[in-house]
Design an enzyme around this catalytic site. Structure first.
Site, PDB file in Angstrom:
ATOM      1  N   GLU A 100       5.580  -5.113  -8.759  1.00  0.00           N
ATOM      2  CA  GLU A 100       5.710  -5.946  -7.482  1.00  0.00           C
ATOM      3  C   GLU A 100       4.411  -6.892  -7.645  1.00  0.00           C
ATOM      4  O   GLU A 100       3.689  -6.337  -8.538  1.00  0.00           O
ATOM      5  CB  GLU A 100       5.439  -4.936  -6.169  1.00  0.00           C
ATOM      6  CG  GLU A 100       4.293  -4.352  -6.285  1.00  0.00           C
ATOM      7  CD  GLU A 100       4.116  -3.880  -4.861  1.00  0.00           C
ATOM      8  OE1 GLU A 100       4.757  -2.390  -4.763  1.00  0.00           O
ATOM      9  OE2 GLU A 100       3.398  -3.786  -4.078  1.00  0.00           O
ATOM     10  N   ASP A 146       1.505  -5.279 -10.020  1.00  0.00           N
ATOM     11  CA  ASP A 146       1.550  -3.839 -10.525  1.00  0.00           C
ATOM     12  C   ASP A 146       2.551  -3.484 -11.411  1.00  0.00           C
ATOM     13  O   ASP A 146       3.918  -4.087 -11.208  1.00  0.00           O
ATOM     14  CB  ASP A 146       1.666  -3.074  -9.262  1.00  0.00           C
ATOM     15  CG  ASP A 146       0.644  -3.428  -8.218  1.00  0.00           C
ATOM     16  OD1 ASP A 146      -0.512  -3.467  -8.709  1.00  0.00           O
ATOM     17  OD2 ASP A 146       0.777  -2.933  -7.247  1.00  0.00           O
ATOM     18  N   SER A 152       0.851  -1.134  -0.004  1.00  0.00           N
ATOM     19  CA  SER A 152      -0.009   0.108  -0.059  1.00  0.00           C
ATOM     20  C   SER A 152       0.720   1.274   0.093  1.00  0.00           C
ATOM     21  O   SER A 152       0.339   2.330   0.512  1.00  0.00           O
ATOM     22  CB  SER A 152      -0.957   0.158   1.389  1.00  0.00           C
ATOM     23  OG  SER A 152      -1.875  -0.992   1.123  1.00  0.00           O
ATOM     24  N   GLY A 186      -6.208  -5.827  -1.998  1.00  0.00           N
ATOM     25  CA  GLY A 186      -7.256  -5.211  -1.182  1.00  0.00           C
ATOM     26  C   GLY A 186      -8.626  -5.950  -1.839  1.00  0.00           C
ATOM     27  O   GLY A 186      -8.708  -6.111  -3.022  1.00  0.00           O
ATOM     28  N   ARG A 216      -2.316  -9.817  -7.659  1.00  0.00           N
ATOM     29  CA  ARG A 216      -2.408  -8.397  -8.544  1.00  0.00           C
ATOM     30  C   ARG A 216      -0.987  -8.196  -8.560  1.00  0.00           C
ATOM     31  O   ARG A 216      -0.011  -8.259  -7.651  1.00  0.00           O
ATOM     32  CB  ARG A 216      -3.156  -7.368  -7.654  1.00  0.00           C
ATOM     33  CG  ARG A 216      -3.617  -6.187  -8.460  1.00  0.00           C
ATOM     34  CD  ARG A 216      -3.894  -5.045  -7.900  1.00  0.00           C
ATOM     35  NE  ARG A 216      -2.721  -4.505  -7.172  1.00  0.00           N
ATOM     36  CZ  ARG A 216      -2.900  -3.827  -5.981  1.00  0.00           C
ATOM     37  NH1 ARG A 216      -3.879  -3.867  -5.214  1.00  0.00           N
ATOM     38  NH2 ARG A 216      -1.875  -3.214  -5.417  1.00  0.00           N
ATOM     39  N   TYR A 250      -7.343   4.625  -0.891  1.00  0.00           N
ATOM     40  CA  TYR A 250      -8.450   3.712  -0.164  1.00  0.00           C
ATOM     41  C   TYR A 250      -9.605   4.949   0.000  1.00  0.00           C
ATOM     42  O   TYR A 250     -10.420   4.423   0.489  1.00  0.00           O
ATOM     43  CB  TYR A 250      -7.932   3.363   0.928  1.00  0.00           C
ATOM     44  CG  TYR A 250      -7.126   2.138   1.047  1.00  0.00           C
ATOM     45  CD1 TYR A 250      -7.755   1.049   0.634  1.00  0.00           C
ATOM     46  CD2 TYR A 250      -5.786   2.365   1.095  1.00  0.00           C
ATOM     47  CE1 TYR A 250      -6.800  -0.213   0.282  1.00  0.00           C
ATOM     48  CE2 TYR A 250      -4.728   1.205   0.928  1.00  0.00           C
ATOM     49  CZ  TYR A 250      -5.469   0.139   0.293  1.00  0.00           C
ATOM     50  OH  TYR A 250      -4.394  -1.154   0.154  1.00  0.00           O
TER      51      TYR A 250
END
Lengths: 249, 312
Positions: B271, B258, B150, B277, B256, B217
């Site tokens: 990464e 990135d 995050s 999330g 996921r 978020y």
């Protein structure tokens, strides 16, 4: 907030016809010097509405407070309060009323003040002992918090992540501003822990701060090891010197 | 129908996000007819898991403990099947330095980087090598802790003067940091579900230079475009790279990845996240939605994959 700042705030409220909500939970907890007048008194109740709470002078669990505001505002507050919870427990209200009618509450506030003053002094001593010399902090005449400011290369939000690994926490200063200021500051609470925990907590925070100052030093050469607290023999400050690095109130 | 223990919260810095992911997963499991036991992972985790005796644990934890293989290892020990990747894949993916070395070795493009332990600076004079690093990577340089999710602790150093404070900040989160070449370009994420890449999501921040923890978020801070509008062939290329990374790290069921797409059309992998999330604003659910998979169907599929993997 200093008296001059309080006066200016009330002036601005009058000039611009702004409502001010004064939330004053700590005003009665005064450790030295005369208490400063609330904004409400300076303004005479024209633009300032006043909120008080029993949480800091009786018990936090009571969940009771009071508000002083012009009747039209009170009407709206009542409406909102009814919509939220119908009404605060009548039993708690009667108990608090009886307690304050007996008139012993001032003695209790005085004993609280004594306890908190000792804790504040313990924290000030611990800061002088464990924080590096690049740090500075306030010596509060009242309230429950010390505001400490570290060198600007330390971001206290990041530092908190490091401190949490050592099971110690503080409030990063950024939370006190809306515009990103306060990034190198922290709010330290001295009312909720006993003296031993305060000393240990400040020791741990001091250690992680010193670690970061040292690391920064090795990266830049800006701070040499001898600039760091603990790396040389520094006489312990005497009680009279406590908070000698304080920035004032 | 199964009894599912949803593990969430924990003591990671992403606790709040995890609580939101967990709550959403619980709702979906309830709608799918499963019996849900909600567990905030703390000191009593093992005891509560034994008491609940679930058919399966759904790990909705992010960051330390939940995503780094720790909780997975505990579940292996007490014999409870769990969702998502195993211990080794979590360990590889959460350690960005290890993951990037593996990518380099496998020929998956990832931005050039250098990584250090704190002792390198404290005891081995690594600061004296910063000049060479800065020259190699060129400014701005991204400085980040090796194992946080995050975007926590990630900083951009625009000049040599910014580097020391950025390194100090990154070391707040981990004992290892990496300095990485900054890729100026578009922020892409490719989620994988059961070995199939989902549509590419592009994150377009409103005003900030950097897609930070808050922006991720808070609804309204960042726009997400899914499927991302990419030139011909790049969608497939991004999906292919993501899938290769997923396989390289040994991920299972979902993850996921990135990526960055630079101005010259080059893709690089930043990464992989073994437990991305699952909140209202998260990318995996958005990508699934774009592929016609509802949130409930996504959660149901993740559950099935975990049950299939475990011999009855």
């Amino acid at each position: 907030m200093s008296l001059a700042r309080r006066k200016r705030l009330v002036e601005v409220a009058h000039e611009r016809e702004l409502l001010v909500l004064e939330d004053n939970p700590y005003g009665l907890l005064r450790y030295e010097g005369d208490p400063l007048p609330p904004l409400f008194r300076l303004d005479g109740g024209v633009y300032v509405m006043y909120l008080g709470t029993f949480s800091k002078i009786l018990s936090p669990g009571i969940r009771l407070g009071w508000v002083v505001a012009p009747p039209p505002v009170l009407e709206k507050i009542n409406l909102g309060k009814q919509a939220a919870d119908l009404c605060t427990s009548t039993l708690s209200q009667l108990m608090v009323q009886a307690y304050f009618e007996r008139g012993r509450w001032e003695d209790y506030v005085e004993s609280l003040t004594d306890t908190y003053r000792t804790r504040r002094d313990t924290m000030l001593d611990a800061l002088a002992e464990h924080f590096p010399r690049q740090a500075e902090w306030t010596r509060p005449g009242g309230g429950l918090f010390i505001w400490a400011t570290l060198p600007d290369f330390i971001d206290t939000t990041d530092l908190l992540a490091r401190a949490l690994r050592d099971n110690v926490a503080f409030v990063p200063g950024e939370a006190a501003f809306l515009d990103g200021r306060g990034r190198s500051s922290m709010r330290l609470n001295f009312s909720a822990s006993d003296e031993e925990s305060i000393r240990e907590g400040i020791r741990r925070i001091g250690e992680v701060v010193t670690e970061q100052v040292e690391l920064y030093g090795t990266l830049t050469g800006e701070y040499r090891v001898e600039d760091i607290a603990g790396a040389e023999v520094v006489p312990m400050p005497t009680p009279g010197e406590r908070g000698r690095r304080a920035k004032g109130e | 129908m199964s009894r599912v223990a949803v593990l969430k919260g924990g003591r990671s810095l992403e606790r709040q996000v995890s609580l939101r992911s967990g709550a959403r997963v619980e709702d979906a499991l309830g709608r799918l007819g499963h019996e849900v036991v909600s567990i905030d992972a703390g000191h009593d985790l093992i005891r509560r898991l034994r008491e609940a005796d679930p058919d399966l644990a759904f790990i909705a934890m992010h960051g330390r403990d939940g995503e780094d293989g720790t909780v997975q290892e505990l579940l292996e020990i007490i014999g409870i099947p769990y969702t998502g990747s195993g211990v080794l894949a979590c360990g590889r993916a959460m350690d960005k330095v290890l993951a990037k070395h593996l990518m380099l070795e496998a020929g998956i493009p990832t931005p050039e980087f250098f990584a250090f332990n704190e002792t390198a600076f404290r005891e081995l004079g690594a600061a004296d090598a910063l000049g060479e690093i800065e020259e190699r990577l060129a400014f701005p340089i991204v400085v980040k802790p090796s194992s946080q999710g995050s975007a926590l602790g990630v900083r951009f150093a625009r000049s040599a003067a910014d580097v020391p404070a950025a390194i100090v900040a990154a070391f707040s989160y981990d004992s290892r940091v990496l300095l990485e070449r900054y890729v100026d370009g578009r922020d892409l994420a490719v989620s994988i579900l059961d070995g199939e890449p989902l549509p590419v999501v592009e994150a377009v921040p409103h005003d900030d230079e950097f897609y930070d923890f808050e922006a991720r978020y808070e609804i309204g801070r960042t726009d997400f475009v899914c499927p991302a509008e990419l030139p011909d062939g790049l969608t497939e290329a991004a999906q292919e790279l993501a899938l290769r990374t997923y396989r390289l790290l040994g991920c299972t069921a979902f993850a996921r990845v990135d990526l960055m797409l630079d101005a010259g059309g080059e893709l690089t992998v930043l990464e992989a996240n073994p437990i991305p999330g699952l909140t209202d604003t998260s990318l995996l659910p958005q990508a699934a939605d774009a592929a016609g998979i509802s949130f409930d169907a996504l959660i149901g599929r993740i559950l099935e994959l975990a049950l299939e993997r475990q011999p009855a």
